[in-house]
Every structure is written in C-alpha cells, then in structure tokens.
Design a protein around this motif. Sequence first.
Motif, PDB file in Angstrom:
ATOM      1  N   VAL A 105      41.201  35.899  43.671  1.00 52.03           N
ATOM      2  CA  VAL A 105      42.059  34.954  42.969  1.00 52.03           C
ATOM      3  C   VAL A 105      43.490  35.038  43.500  1.00 52.03           C
ATOM      4  N   GLU A 115      44.036  28.478  40.060  1.00 54.48           N
ATOM      5  CA  GLU A 115      44.603  29.790  40.382  1.00 54.48           C
ATOM      6  C   GLU A 115      46.014  29.623  40.927  1.00 54.48           C
ATOM      7  N   GLN A 142      36.669  32.627  42.614  1.00 53.22           N
ATOM      8  CA  GLN A 142      36.744  33.456  41.412  1.00 53.22           C
ATOM      9  C   GLN A 142      35.367  33.842  40.894  1.00 53.22           C
ATOM     10  N   GLY A 153      44.193  33.459  37.578  1.00 49.82           N
ATOM     11  CA  GLY A 153      43.453  32.210  37.525  1.00 49.82           C
ATOM     12  C   GLY A 153      42.374  32.239  36.472  1.00 49.82           C
TER      13      GLY A 153
END
Length: 331
Positions: free
Chosen positions: A31, A63, A24, A76
């Motif tokens: 994600v 996530e 991320q 997430g």
Amino acid sequence: MWFIFCGEGRAQEVLPIGLWSQPQALSPALVGLVEGKGRVCFTQQFRRVTTLANFSSVWAGVEVPFMLKELPAGIGGFFLSDVAGGWRTTRFAVSLAYEAPLGSRARYDHLRGGFTAALVNRSIEPTELYFEDQFDGLTFSRPTAEAFPRTTLWHADYGIGLLYYRTQKVPGNVEIAPFLGFSATRLNRPSVGFLVRQSDRLSLLWSGHGGARLFTRTPLQFIGSFVFNRANQSSWIGASLLMEFVIYEDGYWHTRSVGSILAGASLRAGDQYALMAGFTLQKGLAAGLAYSLLTRRTTTPTAFGGIQFMMHYQIGYRYKERGVVYPFPIF
C-alpha cells in the motif's frame, strides 16, 4: 503488459485474475507505492465455476503515500464484494505500510512492512440454494426442507506483510530490479459457520510473491513474477511474464513517458491461464482486460474461465528525471 495468475485462493479466499490490479489484496506492504499523490483501483471479475454457477467479484481500493519521520509510508483501504450462487462475501479492509531505514548506501534498496485489519461479512441466500434431498417416492427431486438457524455472520481478519524491492538507478541502462515479499492473513483464526452449534476456525493463509522488472536500452520492458499461496493442506502457484512498450514524449527514449502498451499471459498451475492486454496514459490512467481459459475442465462445458476488467487512476503524478520507478506489474 502483465501476466498474472488466475483464480481464487483456497478456503474461499477470492483473488483477482490480475493479482497486482489490487495490490492491497495481495499484501498490506504494497500500500502507498504510488508515483504520485494517490491512486484509485477498480477491478471487476466474472469467473465460470460450473454450468449453473459463476463468481462475480468487485474490488475497489484507494491508497495514499505519505512521509513518516522522513521515511516513506502509505495508507489505504479496499472493498470486496464476491457473489457465487447463494453465497456472498463482503470485505472492508484498511492497510498501513512503513519503510524501514536501511542507511544512505541502500539508496535503491527498500524494505517495507505492512499491517491490515478487515471486517468480513459472509452470508447465504436460502432461496438461491437448492438441494435435491427430499425423496418423492421415485427420485430425490423436491426442494430441501432444511432451515438455516442463521444466514449471515461477521468476523474480523488481521494480516501482515513484508516486502523487499529495488528501484531503477539510471534510465536507459540495462537493469534488473527485483522484488520479493510475503504476507499472512487470518492471523486471528476467525470462527465461521452457519450452524449454531458448529463453527470452524479458518486456517492461516500464507502468500509468497516476487519477481523482477528488466529495464532495457529500448522502449521495451519485461516483468516476470510469481505467487505461491498456502492454506491448511491446499496450495497453488502462479507465474507470469509481461511486456510493456513505453511511448516517450517527442520520441526521445527514457525521458517523460506519455503512455505505454501492455500485453502478456499468466498461468495458474493445474487450473487455468489468462491472456491480457491494456494501456497506460500519462502515468495517470491505466486500463486492462484479462481473458482466462481453463486447463482442467470438470464442471464446465467449455474452456472459458472468466473475464476481468482492471483500472487504475493515479493522482498528482510529477515527472522527475531521477524519480522513483517501481518494478511491480501494473495488473
């Protein structure tokens, strides 16, 4: 295992040594790309900066994949805490990714977009900062008399990402599964500065990343990848090469995996390289350790560049003979 790039991005944009350990943080389009019901990621990094100062960084993320109108999507969030001397950066981010429809003939090709929104706090601790700017008649050795009008500030940060990737077709065949993406953060150009009458707008941070995983007829798999970052007039590039040895249930190759052993190294041009090793277990737990060495030493007495611990825990993995196998590095 993995090869990863080292260090922090320019303009105080901190990144882990193993960039893929926190996907991320690399791009919001990543994600939700999980072979289960969810995933938790934890990364802790210690990096030597000077003889007296070090970076201490912690990332924690979660996530979850889901289906949106019959297409894969993911959501997430992650938390970052970075401390360097008297400077601290804290980041809270939420990301959303959605896969574009490419038609029935593009079964193994995927195009995915993502958006992230973050709230960032930057603060200083004056007692931890020391400036030899007070002349005592002989030398500049007295503590500074400067007073900061403020010691903390908050700002928003928005970013986008785009990703193309290809999944494995037939287990046991020789295949190359590529991936290529880009991301851009600080789209809102937030203003930062601890002086009341002066603040600077952060420049956009652009990142390109890509690579490929080579599936072979043996338990060995190889993953090569690169990352290029650009902010204002500063840029850096990193490259990596990974090797993963997969252990299969009952010794039958290309069936259900019970774990794997990973090893590799990465290079960040003109800065440092990292050696890494780790393992995965039952497609659930994955843990690794990275040790970096400096190639350009100007502020440290040794070549030691830092150490990083990385861990993933995947929830609800289910083996499918024709299941989705992603090409990305684990760390």
